[in-house]
Design a protein around this motif. Structure first.
Motif, mmCIF file in Angstrom:
data_model
loop_
_atom_site.group_PDB
_atom_site.id
_atom_site.type_symbol
_atom_site.label_atom_id
_atom_site.label_comp_id
_atom_site.label_asym_id
_atom_site.label_seq_id
_atom_site.Cartn_x
_atom_site.Cartn_y
_atom_site.Cartn_z
ATOM 1 N N GLU A 1 -12.643 -18.445 14.608
ATOM 2 C CA GLU A 1 -13.550 -17.650 13.775
ATOM 3 C C GLU A 1 -13.327 -16.153 13.990
ATOM 4 O OE1 GLU A 1 -16.301 -18.234 11.702
ATOM 5 O OE2 GLU A 1 -15.887 -20.377 11.529
ATOM 6 N N HIS A 2 -13.207 -15.750 15.244
ATOM 7 C CA HIS A 2 -13.033 -14.345 15.584
ATOM 8 C C HIS A 2 -11.731 -13.801 14.997
ATOM 9 C CE1 HIS A 2 -13.626 -10.711 17.943
ATOM 10 N NE2 HIS A 2 -12.393 -10.828 18.416
ATOM 11 N N ALA A 3 -10.653 -14.601 15.096
ATOM 12 C CA ALA A 3 -9.344 -14.139 14.633
ATOM 13 C C ALA A 3 -9.220 -14.176 13.114
ATOM 14 C CB ALA A 3 -8.243 -14.986 15.274
ATOM 15 N N ILE A 4 -9.749 -15.214 12.487
ATOM 16 C CA ILE A 4 -9.551 -15.347 11.036
ATOM 17 C C ILE A 4 -10.276 -14.239 10.281
ATOM 18 C CG2 ILE A 4 -11.497 -16.860 10.451
ATOM 19 C CD1 ILE A 4 -7.855 -17.106 9.157
ATOM 20 N N ARG A 5 -11.370 -13.748 10.836
ATOM 21 C CA ARG A 5 -12.073 -12.622 10.202
ATOM 22 C C ARG A 5 -11.198 -11.374 10.142
ATOM 23 N NH1 ARG A 5 -16.120 -15.177 7.558
ATOM 24 N NH2 ARG A 5 -17.306 -16.526 8.967
ATOM 25 N N ARG A 6 -10.167 -11.337 10.975
ATOM 26 C CA ARG A 6 -9.221 -10.222 10.978
ATOM 27 C C ARG A 6 -7.918 -10.600 10.269
ATOM 28 N NH1 ARG A 6 -12.701 -9.886 14.865
ATOM 29 N NH2 ARG A 6 -13.177 -7.955 15.991
ATOM 30 N N GLY A 7 -7.938 -11.755 9.600
ATOM 31 C CA GLY A 7 -6.756 -12.195 8.874
ATOM 32 C C GLY A 7 -5.682 -12.788 9.755
ATOM 33 N N LEU A 8 -6.065 -13.226 10.958
ATOM 34 C CA LEU A 8 -5.125 -13.814 11.915
ATOM 35 C C LEU A 8 -5.506 -15.274 12.142
ATOM 36 C CD1 LEU A 8 -5.214 -10.884 14.503
ATOM 37 C CD2 LEU A 8 -3.633 -11.155 12.570
ATOM 38 N N MET A 9 -4.608 -16.203 11.859
ATOM 39 C CA MET A 9 -4.922 -17.624 11.914
ATOM 40 C C MET A 9 -4.217 -18.303 13.081
ATOM 41 S SD MET A 9 -4.303 -20.494 8.981
ATOM 42 C CE MET A 9 -4.658 -22.228 9.255
ATOM 43 N N ILE A 10 -5.008 -18.807 14.038
ATOM 44 C CA ILE A 10 -4.469 -19.572 15.158
ATOM 45 C C ILE A 10 -4.777 -21.045 14.939
ATOM 46 C CG2 ILE A 10 -4.672 -17.633 16.775
ATOM 47 C CD1 ILE A 10 -7.225 -18.972 17.861
ATOM 48 N N ARG A 11 -4.298 -21.910 15.819
ATOM 49 C CA ARG A 11 -4.482 -23.363 15.660
ATOM 50 C C ARG A 11 -5.417 -23.898 16.736
ATOM 51 N NH1 ARG A 11 -4.800 -28.570 14.761
ATOM 52 N NH2 ARG A 11 -3.018 -29.653 13.785
ATOM 53 N N ASN A 12 -6.555 -24.417 16.311
ATOM 54 C CA ASN A 12 -7.445 -25.152 17.205
ATOM 55 C C ASN A 12 -6.774 -26.486 17.507
ATOM 56 O OD1 ASN A 12 -9.478 -26.878 18.222
ATOM 57 N ND2 ASN A 12 -11.083 -25.803 17.106
ATOM 58 N N CYS A 13 -6.533 -26.784 18.772
ATOM 59 C CA CYS A 13 -5.751 -27.975 19.138
ATOM 60 C C CYS A 13 -6.597 -29.185 19.523
ATOM 61 C CB CYS A 13 -4.796 -27.634 20.278
ATOM 62 S SG CYS A 13 -3.425 -26.584 19.771
ATOM 63 N N SER A 14 -7.885 -29.140 19.269
ATOM 64 C CA SER A 14 -8.738 -30.248 19.698
ATOM 65 C C SER A 14 -8.525 -31.524 18.894
ATOM 66 C CB SER A 14 -10.215 -29.841 19.638
ATOM 67 O OG SER A 14 -10.595 -29.513 18.315
ATOM 68 N N THR A 15 -7.775 -31.435 17.780
ATOM 69 C CA THR A 15 -7.477 -32.642 17.005
ATOM 70 C C THR A 15 -6.274 -33.394 17.555
ATOM 71 O OG1 THR A 15 -6.191 -31.295 15.454
ATOM 72 C CG2 THR A 15 -8.469 -31.768 14.853
ATOM 73 N N PHE A 16 -5.552 -32.809 18.506
ATOM 74 C CA PHE A 16 -4.422 -33.500 19.127
ATOM 75 C C PHE A 16 -4.924 -34.462 20.207
ATOM 76 C CE2 PHE A 16 -2.259 -29.729 17.475
ATOM 77 C CZ PHE A 16 -1.056 -30.248 17.024
#
Length: 364
Positions: free
Chosen positions: A320-335
């Motif tokens: 949430e913090h990064a995407i608001r700045r246009g930066l997209m990371i990967r939440n890995c909890s689905t692995f």
């Protein structure tokens, strides 16, 4: 706050645009693991000169493309099969092998389990353990192999852990698998990013093991996911003959075939990519190692897995913090075997990597 079921893949920029109201053109995806240099300059400048290729069917055997791939990977042309992306080849080989029981090294890419399930098979996972920094314990792994397993699937270097199995260790795995008549599928989507790709590369082993197929594509290293061009290398002549007899002809289009020949020969671009990733991988890893709020796992590929140690902050918060700045990371909890404390990001340009590190530091 996004829910677990709403976690985004690196290709989900349209969904991001819809949910967050951010134009996809303004998003830097640290989740897609694609070469930040973009497509090969040789491809960009020359593809238009080959546009007339679409006026005729491709060579059914893709001889010229396979010859170029053979020169690139150091394999005989007769051992190479091309397909509509490595995903199609994963599906094709699993369908051909039709395993009743498969063993997968995890956490890893979910498509393997899905394809095995579609064929009526069952998947078991051998976990890469956090206490071992997600590095394979060879002795424990060999002890888990038995005659009930038909197929072993290994992503190497592995997504999302960015750890790798050396060629020497892979040889020991193949020897053990031969004992139990287990076929081995190695997905090398990220091998070209490795600091010493030759030490990880399993393609030379296809000359000695007929229970091995190695899969690669152009989506990540050559930044061309839209081309849908993948290839496989195996020394199993009977398997190749069977697949070539049963697969659909013209699985890749004329322009993709031409594009492959151009990009595989762009040596300057290949070298520039390796130098950039190696430099930024080292910089990001060494910097984040000094943070007391995270645990970083030494990366081999063009991305890094990180565990959040700071209380009260999880991967959803960081996303949430990064995407608001246009930066997209990967939440890995689905692995498999990972939880909401893990996230992954790939290495982009030095400027963008610095921007992401500063963004993450604000919350961590």
């Amino acid at each position: 706050m996004i829910k677990h079921k709403d976690h985004f893949h690196g290709s989900d920029l349209e969904k991001i645009e819809e949910v967050y109201g951010i134009k996809k053109e303004n998003i830097t995806s640290f989740s897609a693991n694609v070469n930040p240099l973009g497509i090969s300059p040789k491809l960009r400048s020359s593809l238009i000169d080959h546009i007339d290729a679409i006026t005729s069917y491709p060579d059914r055997e893709y001889t010229s493309l396979r010859r170029r791939i053979g020169a690139y990977v150091g394999a005989p042309v007769e051992s190479i099969l091309v397909g509509n992306g490595s995903t199609e080849l994963i599906s094709l080989f699993i369908q051909m092998e039709h395993p009743k029981k498969a063993l997968i090294l995890g956490p890893t890419y979910s498509e393997y389990e899905r394809e095995i399930s579609l064929g009526g098979g069952t998947s078991l996972y051998f976990p890469l353990k956090e206490e071992d920094d997600f590095v394979l314990d060879l002795s424990a792994f060999k002890a888990a192999l038995n005659e009930s397993i038909d197929l072993l699937v290994i992503c190497n270097p592995n997504n999302p852990t960015s750890t790798a199995i050396s060629q020497d260790v892979m040889r020991k795995i193949l020897d053990e698998c031969k004992r139990f008549d287990i076929f081995v599928m190695v997905d090398e989507t990220y091998v070209e990013f490795a600091p010493d790709a030759a030490a990880v590369d399993s393609i030379p082993l296809t000359r000695f093991y007929n229970n091995l197929v190695v899969l690669r594509g152009v989506s990540k290293f050559f930044a061309s996911p839209g081309l849908r061009l993948g290839y496989a290398v195996t020394g199993n002549a009977d398997l190749l003959k069977y697949i070539n007899t049963h697969k659909n002809p013209w699985t890749i289009n004329s322009l993709a075939a031409v594009a492959g020949e151009l990009m595989f020969s762009d040596n300057e671009y290949i070298q520039e990519t390796r130098e950039l990733i190696d430099s930024e991988r080292t910089r990001c890893y060494e910097e984040m190692k000094t943070w007391g709020t995270v645990k970083v796992y030494k990366p081999t590929a063009n991305f890094m897995l990180v565990k959040i140690l700071k209380p009260g902050v999880d991967a959803d918060d960081l996303f949430e913090h990064a995407i608001r700045r246009g930066l997209m990371i990967r939440n890995c909890s689905t692995f498999p075997f990972l939880d909401e404390r893990f996230f992954r990001f790939c290495f982009m340009s030095p400027e963008k990597n610095t921007e992401l590190l500063e963004c993450l530091r604000e919350l961590l």
